[in-house]
Design an enzyme around this catalytic site. Structure first.
Site, PDB file in Angstrom:
ATOM      1  N   ASP A  50       0.845  -1.197   0.000  1.00 13.96           N
ATOM      2  CA  ASP A  50       0.000   0.000   0.000  1.00 13.96           C
ATOM      3  C   ASP A  50       0.884   1.254   0.000  1.00 13.96           C
ATOM      4  OD1 ASP A  50       0.892  -0.088   2.606  1.00 13.96           O
ATOM      5  OD2 ASP A  50      -1.083   0.153   3.527  1.00 13.96           O
ATOM      6  N   SER A  51       2.204   1.047   0.069  1.00 16.59           N
ATOM      7  CA  SER A  51       3.152   2.147  -0.129  1.00 16.59           C
ATOM      8  C   SER A  51       2.998   2.731  -1.530  1.00 16.59           C
ATOM      9  CB  SER A  51       4.592   1.663   0.079  1.00 16.59           C
ATOM     10  OG  SER A  51       4.845   0.518  -0.705  1.00 16.59           O
ATOM     11  N   ASP A  89      -1.287  -6.197  -0.653  1.00 19.41           N
ATOM     12  CA  ASP A  89      -1.346  -5.546   0.661  1.00 19.41           C
ATOM     13  C   ASP A  89      -2.776  -5.057   0.903  1.00 19.41           C
ATOM     14  OD1 ASP A  89      -0.177  -4.728   2.993  1.00 19.41           O
ATOM     15  OD2 ASP A  89       0.995  -3.103   2.096  1.00 19.41           O
ATOM     16  N   LYS A 119      -1.240  -9.413   2.685  1.00 20.06           N
ATOM     17  CA  LYS A 119      -0.538  -8.949   3.881  1.00 20.06           C
ATOM     18  C   LYS A 119      -1.449  -7.978   4.614  1.00 20.06           C
ATOM     19  CE  LYS A 119       2.864  -5.740   3.832  1.00 20.06           C
ATOM     20  NZ  LYS A 119       2.277  -4.748   4.757  1.00 20.06           N
ATOM     21  N   GLU A 121      -1.628  -5.415   8.434  1.00 25.58           N
ATOM     22  CA  GLU A 121      -0.857  -4.846   9.537  1.00 25.58           C
ATOM     23  C   GLU A 121      -1.530  -5.074  10.883  1.00 25.58           C
ATOM     24  OE1 GLU A 121      -0.146  -0.684   8.761  1.00 25.58           O
ATOM     25  OE2 GLU A 121       0.803  -1.087   6.821  1.00 25.58           O
ATOM     26  N   GLU A 188       8.871  -4.365  10.689  1.00 25.19           N
ATOM     27  CA  GLU A 188       9.299  -3.064  10.141  1.00 25.19           C
ATOM     28  C   GLU A 188       9.806  -2.164  11.266  1.00 25.19           C
ATOM     29  OE1 GLU A 188       6.639  -1.125   7.387  1.00 25.19           O
ATOM     30  OE2 GLU A 188       7.889   0.684   7.316  1.00 25.19           O
TER      31      GLU A 188
END
Ligand code: KIV
Length: 290
Positions: A50-51, A89, A119, A121, A188
């Protein structure tokens, strides 16, 4: 080519089986040509992060990216990947509202975009969500430490695991993610000694970014690695190329070549354009069928 490199499509069981063996690699990719080149170069996992929000759209953080954005980019990457495992993501608010919504959205990455895994978070608080998604047959990579989707709760982008309380939370979270069925966990900006401790403690591969060199795998944002980031690059990246320079050199050469190729064509005194003659048969004689 190194002996550990799987020549066939990388699978989730193969990633799991590499725990404690030769290091794995993951890079972000957001588009077809980049994914094609990274895949050909032998990277094990392609993360459609999502970056993409900050790297490709110039957003201040990752919060604005939508399911539709992520599916579109994941589809382009999945079409390019022959060998690498493609991980989509899950964007902010696509898995936090309810477990049902989380499973549905995770499934869309596989059904509509061709990813092999997703993925998400979060630590112990998302363990039940990870369990629900993996129970549906969708492999999940967890992500703890600096979790950019929580920037408003965290306040700043910083290292994690400096206090005993935080260390315990991260260790518990890594265990919880593995127990819930995650096949890997991204660490991270996790303090390096703690990342090593987690890597030794859990049975699934850890994927480090700004978490020292001892994780089972390393992940970076591709633009940071090759010098194509507009803005600040985190210190831990240590870029291996500066592609901005050859890119700008090529653009400057193109500008010069265009200007040198021929002088500008002089515009003649304005003349009225010829009046078109209308066909008398209604245009049938020129009709082309496709
Ligand atoms: O979105 C992303 O690119 C990521 C990586 C930095 C792990 O989450």
């Amino acid at each position: 080519m190194s002996s550990h490199v799987a020549t066939k499509q990388v699978t989730v069981p193969w990633i799991r089986s590499q725990k404690g063996k030769e290091k794995l690699t993951m890079l972000t990719a957001y588009d077809y040509p980049t994914a094609l080149f990274l895949d050909e170069a032998g990277v094990d996992m392609l993360l459609v992060g999502d970056s993409v929000a900050t790297v490709m759209y110039g957003e201040p953080n990752t919060l604005a990216v939508t399911m539709d954005d992520m599916l579109r980019h994941t589809r382009a990457v999945a079409r390019a990947a022959k060998r690498a495992l493609v991980i989509g993501d899950m964007p902010f608010m696509s898995y936090q509202v309810s477990r049902e919504q989380a499973v549905t959205n995770a499934g869309r990455f596989l059904k509509e975009a061709g990813a092999q895994a997703v993925k998400l978070e979060g630590g112990t608080e998302v363990a039940e969500t990870i369990k629900a998604i993996t129970t549906a047959g969708i492999p999940v990579c967890a992500h703890i430490g600096l979790t950019p989707q929580s920037i408003n709760a965290m306040g700043t982008y910083r290292m994690h695991g400096k206090t005993n309380e935080e260390r315990q939370y991260l260790l518990d979270s890594a265990y919880a993610a593995a127990a819930a069925g995650a096949f890997a966990v991204v660490l991270e900006c996790v303090e390096a000694n703690l990342a090593t401790e987690i890597t030794k403690a859990i049975k699934i591969p850890t994927v480090g970014i700004g978490a020292g060199t001892n994780c089972d795998a390393q992940v970076l944002v591709i633009n940071d690695l090759v010098g194509l980031t507009a803005g600040r690059v985190p210190k831990f990246v240590a870029p291996l190329a500066n592609l901005k320079e050859p890119l700008q050199e090529a653009v400057k050469s193109f500008i010069a070549r265009t200007r040198q190729a021929a002088p500008p064509v002089e515009v003649q005194e304005a003349v009225a354009p010829p009046t078109p003659t209308l066909p008398t048969d209604g245009g049938k004689a020129h009709a082309v069928s496709h």
